[in-house]
Design an enzyme around this catalytic site. Structure first.
Site, mmCIF file in Angstrom:
data_model
loop_
_atom_site.group_PDB
_atom_site.id
_atom_site.type_symbol
_atom_site.label_atom_id
_atom_site.label_comp_id
_atom_site.label_asym_id
_atom_site.label_seq_id
_atom_site.Cartn_x
_atom_site.Cartn_y
_atom_site.Cartn_z
ATOM 1 N N GLY A 113 -6.272 4.701 10.432
ATOM 2 C CA GLY A 113 -7.070 3.472 10.291
ATOM 3 C C GLY A 113 -7.365 3.060 8.859
ATOM 4 N N GLY A 146 -5.419 1.527 6.802
ATOM 5 C CA GLY A 146 -4.889 0.180 6.540
ATOM 6 C C GLY A 146 -5.802 -0.898 7.112
ATOM 7 N N CYS A 147 -6.254 -0.700 8.369
ATOM 8 C CA CYS A 147 -7.151 -1.678 9.009
ATOM 9 C C CYS A 147 -8.442 -1.788 8.194
ATOM 10 C CB CYS A 147 -7.509 -1.232 10.423
ATOM 11 S SG CYS A 147 -6.074 -0.887 11.449
ATOM 12 N N THR A 180 -6.702 10.205 8.202
ATOM 13 C CA THR A 180 -6.365 8.936 7.558
ATOM 14 C C THR A 180 -6.011 7.841 8.566
ATOM 15 O OG1 THR A 180 -4.070 9.636 7.346
ATOM 16 C CG2 THR A 180 -5.503 10.038 5.449
ATOM 17 N N LYS A 232 0.827 -1.216 0.000
ATOM 18 C CA LYS A 232 0.000 0.000 0.000
ATOM 19 C C LYS A 232 0.858 1.262 0.000
ATOM 20 C CE LYS A 232 -1.495 -1.406 3.892
ATOM 21 N NZ LYS A 232 -2.142 -1.664 5.195
#
Ligand SMILES: Nc1ncnc2c1ncn2[C@@H]1O[C@H](COP(=O)(O)OP(=O)(O)OP(=O)(O)O)[C@@H](O)[C@H]1O
Ligand SMILES: Cc1ncc(CO)c(N)n1
Ligand SMILES: [Mg+2]
Length: 548
Positions: free
Chosen positions: A263, A265-266, A261, A228
Site C-alpha cells: 500500500g 503507492g496508494c 510495504t 517511484k
C-alpha cells in the site's frame, strides 16, 4: 454486484468556480445536545456557515482492499493522518490479504458514475485521486464526470499490478489512460513496472531509465510525473524521479528494511492529493508524501499482521507516538559539517551576549551547522532560546542541533541532536526522533564509530584532536587517533577539540577519509566578534581544502 435501489436524483448543479488554496482547518467538535434538524432559512444559514469553514477534501476513486493495507482503505487512512477529509467512490471490491489477491469483483460502470455524481455534485471536492480503475469504461466514466464537475487537481496512480504480481487493471485500460485521463492529470505516479507497461514494456533498471520513462510519460499529457523506485530493492535508498517538464528531481529517502510495504503507492498518491487539497505546490506535496511513507514504514517495520510476504503498515503512527514529529528536511548533507559552530553558555555570559545573538553572528560569518550546548541553563530559558535559534537557522537554511537534550530538540523541533557516549544511546534517540532528524555521536574509538553507524546515527564527532579547556577529563587523540577513527568510520566525521584559526588548516590538510569539517567552540565564541572569527576560520578552511 447486488443491485441497489435507485434514489431520486438530488444532485446540486456543477461547481463553476474552482476555489483558491484552502487554509487547513478542522471542523469544530459537535455540540453535546443535537440541535433540531435545520430546515428552510435555518438550513441555508447552516450550509453558509459550513462553506465559510471548509475542510480540505480528497475524493478517492479506487478499489477496496479487504486486507485494508492498500486501496480505498489506505487512501482514507492517509488523508485522515494528514488532516484531510476523504470521500470514496468504489470501483471494485477485491478479496486480498498479505499473500496476494484472491478475487476481484468490479462495480458496474454506471454505478461508479452514480457514486461520482453523488459526491462531486454536492460535497465540494478539492482533489480527485485515482487508484484501481478496473476497465476502460470506468476510466471513461471518470473523465466524463471530471469534465462535468471540475476539481482543483487530479492525481492519477496508474495501478495495474499489485506488488504480489496480481493484475488489477487489464491492458484495454492502458490506451484509455494514455488517450483520455493523462491529459487531465496534474500528476501521474507509476511504479517502475507500471511505467514500463505504459511505455510498451521498455525495461527499467537504472535511475537514468527512470528519468527517460518520466520524460516519455510526461509527453502523454500530465503536468508532472513521479516514477517511484520502491520496487528497486537493490538500491540502498528509496529513490523516486520527479519531472515537471523542465527539471528532473531525484527524491532520496531511507530504504526501510521491512516486509510491511503493502500500500505504499496508494498512500503516497493520497498524501500528494491531501497536501494539494491543503494548498501545497506540487513538489512540496510530493516531498511531504514521501516523508510520510518513509516515517510510517519506519514506525511499522516490526509489526506482524498476516502470514504472507507483504504486510500492511500503520498510517496513524503519529497517534501512538505523540512526541515524535515527522522530519521535514531532505536527507542529511554531510557537507554541512564543514564549519560546525558549538555554542557555550559560559562564554556567552562572559562576553555579554544571548545565545540567539551568538548563533546569528556565527551564521553571518559562514557557519554551516550549529549545535546548542547549554550545560547550565534552566530548561525553560534554554527552550525559549532554542526556539528563537530554530527560526534564525531555518531562515538561513543552516541545520540546528541540540546537545544531549532530546526533550528540548523535540519541543523546539530542531533538526536533530548530538549525543555523547554517556548520553542516551543513538538508537533510542532515533526511536524518539524518527528518521527525519539528524543524529550525531561523539566517538573516540573505531568500536564506538561502528556502534554509532549500527544505531542509525548520521555523523560522528571525533576528538579531542588537540588539548581543550571546554571539556574536562577529555583525553587527546591527536592526529593518529583521528586518522584511525576516520579511516574505519562508515559515517561522515567532524573533528573536534582545541581546534582554532591557528591549527584548523593542519587538520583539513590531513585529507583524511570521511573527514568533512571541524567543530569549534572557544575559537568562535570566546572572542569579541563571533562573526569576524567565523569568517576568518571559514576562509582558512577553504584555503586548506583547496591545497589538499
Ligand atoms: N522499503 C521502503 N523504504 C522507504 N520507502 C519506500 C520503501 N518501499 C517503497 N517506498 C516508497 O514508497 C513510495 C511508493 O513506491 P512503490 O514503488 O512501492 O509504489 P507501488 O509499487 O505503486 O506501491 P504498492 O506496493 O502500493 O503497489 C515511493 O516513494 C517509494 O520510494
Ligand atoms: C484495491 C487495490 N488497489 C491498489 C493496490 C496496489 O497496491 C492494491 N493492492 N489493491
Ligand atoms: Mg510496490
Amino acid at each position: 454486484m447486488a443491485s441497489v435501489p435507485r434514489l431520486p436524483a438530488a444532485h446540486a448543479p456543477p461547481r463553476t468556480s474552482i476555489p483558491a488554496a484552502l487554509p487547513f482547518l478542522c471542523p469544530s467538535s459537535s455540540p453535546r445536545v443535537a440541535p433540531p434538524p435545520a430546515t428552510g432559512p435555518r438550513r441555508l444559514v447552516a450550509v453558509a456557515a459550513a462553506r465559510a469553514m471548509p475542510w480540505p477534501h480528497v475524493l478517492t476513486v479506487a478499489g477496496s482492499d479487504s486486507g485494508a493495507g492498500a486501496g480505498i482503505q489506505a487512501d482514507i487512512k492517509a488523508c485522515a493522518a494528514l488532516g484531510v477529509y476523504c470521500s470514496s467512490v468504489v470501483t471494485a471490491v477485491t478479496a486480498q490479504n498479505t499473500v496476494g489477491v484472491q478475487g476481484v469483483h468490479a462495480v458496474p460502470e454506471e454505478f461508479v458514475g452514480e457514486q461520482l455524481r453523488s459526491v462531486l455534485s454536492d460535497m465540494s471536492v478539492d482533489v480527485v485521486k485515482t487508484g484501481m480503475l478496473p476497465s476502460a469504461g470506468v476510466v471513461k466514466v471518470l473523465c466524463d464526470s471530471l469534465r462535468k464537475f471540475p476539481v482543483k487537481a487530479l492525481v492519477v496512480d496508474p495501478v495495474m499490478v499489485s506488488t504480489s504480481g496480481d493484475t488489477l487493471s487489464g491492458p484495454s485500460t492502458l490506451a484509455t489512460y494514455r488517450d483520455e485521463l493523462f491529459s487531465m492529470a496534474d500528476i501521474v505516479t507509476p511504479n517502475v513496472k507500471e511505467a514500463s507497461k505504459l511505455l510498451g514494456d521498455v525495461s527499467l533498471h537504472t535511475i537514468s531509465d527512470m528519468r527517460n520513462a518520466a520524460e516519455s510519460i510526461y509527453k502523454l499529457g500530465p503536468k508532472h510525473v513521479l516514477v517511484k523506485g520502491g520496487d528497486m530493492p537493490d538500491s540502498p535508498d528509496a529513490i523516486d524521479v520527479f519531472f515537471d517538464g523542465k527539471e528532473f528531481i531525484e527524491l532520496h529517502g531511507l530504504r526501510i528494511r521491512t516486509h510491511n510495504t503493502h500500500g505504499t503507492g496508494c498512500t503516497l498518491a493520497s498524501c500528494i492529493a491531501a497536501e494539494l487539497a491543503k494548498g501545497a505546490k506540487m513538489l512540496q506535496a510530493v516531498q511531504v508524501a514521501k516523508k510520510f511513507v518513509e516515517s510510517a514504514l519506519y514506525h511499522s517495520k516490526d509489526l506482524v499482521i498476516g502470514n504472507g510476504p507483504q504486510g500492511p503498515f500503520d498510517h496513524l503512527f503519529n497517534l501512538k507516538s505523540p512526541l515524535y514529529k515527522m522530519g521535514s528536511r531532505q536527507k542529511f548533507n554531510p557537507d554541512d559539517l564543514f564549519l560546525y559552530a558549538v555554542t557555550d553558555s559560559g562564554m556567552n555570559k562572559k562576553w555579554g551576549r544571548s545565545i540567539k545573538d551568538a548563533v546569528r553572528a556565527a551564521i553571518e560569518g559562514g557557519a554551516t551547522i550549529v549545535q546548542l550546548r547549554e550545560k547550565d541553563s534552566e530548561t525553560r530559558e534554554f527552550l525559549e532560546a532554542a526556539k528563537a535559534c530554530v527560526e534564525i537557522c531555518k531562515s538561513s537554511g543552516v541545520p540546528l542541533l541540540i546537545n544531549d537534550r532530546i526533550d528540548i530538540a523535540l519541543a523546539c523541533n530542531a533538526d536533530g541532536v548530538h549525543v555523547g557516549q554517556s548520553d542516551m544511546p543513538a538508537w533510542e534517540v532515533r526511536e524518539l526522533l524518527g528518521p527525519g532528524k539528524i543524529i550525531g555521536v561523539s566517538c573516540k574509538t573505531v568500536a564506538q564509530a561502528e556502534q554509532a553507524w549500527k544505531d542509525g546515527a548520521d555523523y560522528i564527532g571525533c576528538g579531542g584532536v588537540f588539548p581543550t579547556t571546554t571539556k574536562a577529563n577529555n583525553p587527546t587523540l591527536g592526529f593518529d587517533g583521528l586518522r584511525t577513527v576516520c579511516s574505519a568510520s562508515k559515517l561522515p566525521v567532524v573533528a573536534i577539540g582545541g581546534i582554532n584559526a591557528g591549527n584548523a588548516d593542519s587538520v583539513m590538510e590531513l585529507g583524511l577519509p570521511n573527514l568533512k569539517g571541524v567543530a569549534v567552540v572557544s575559537a568562535l565564541f570566546d572572542r569579541e566578534c563571533v562573526m569576524t572569527e567565523t569568517r576568518n576560520l571559514r576562509s582558512i578552511l577553504m584555503n586548506a581544502c583547496a591545497r589538499s
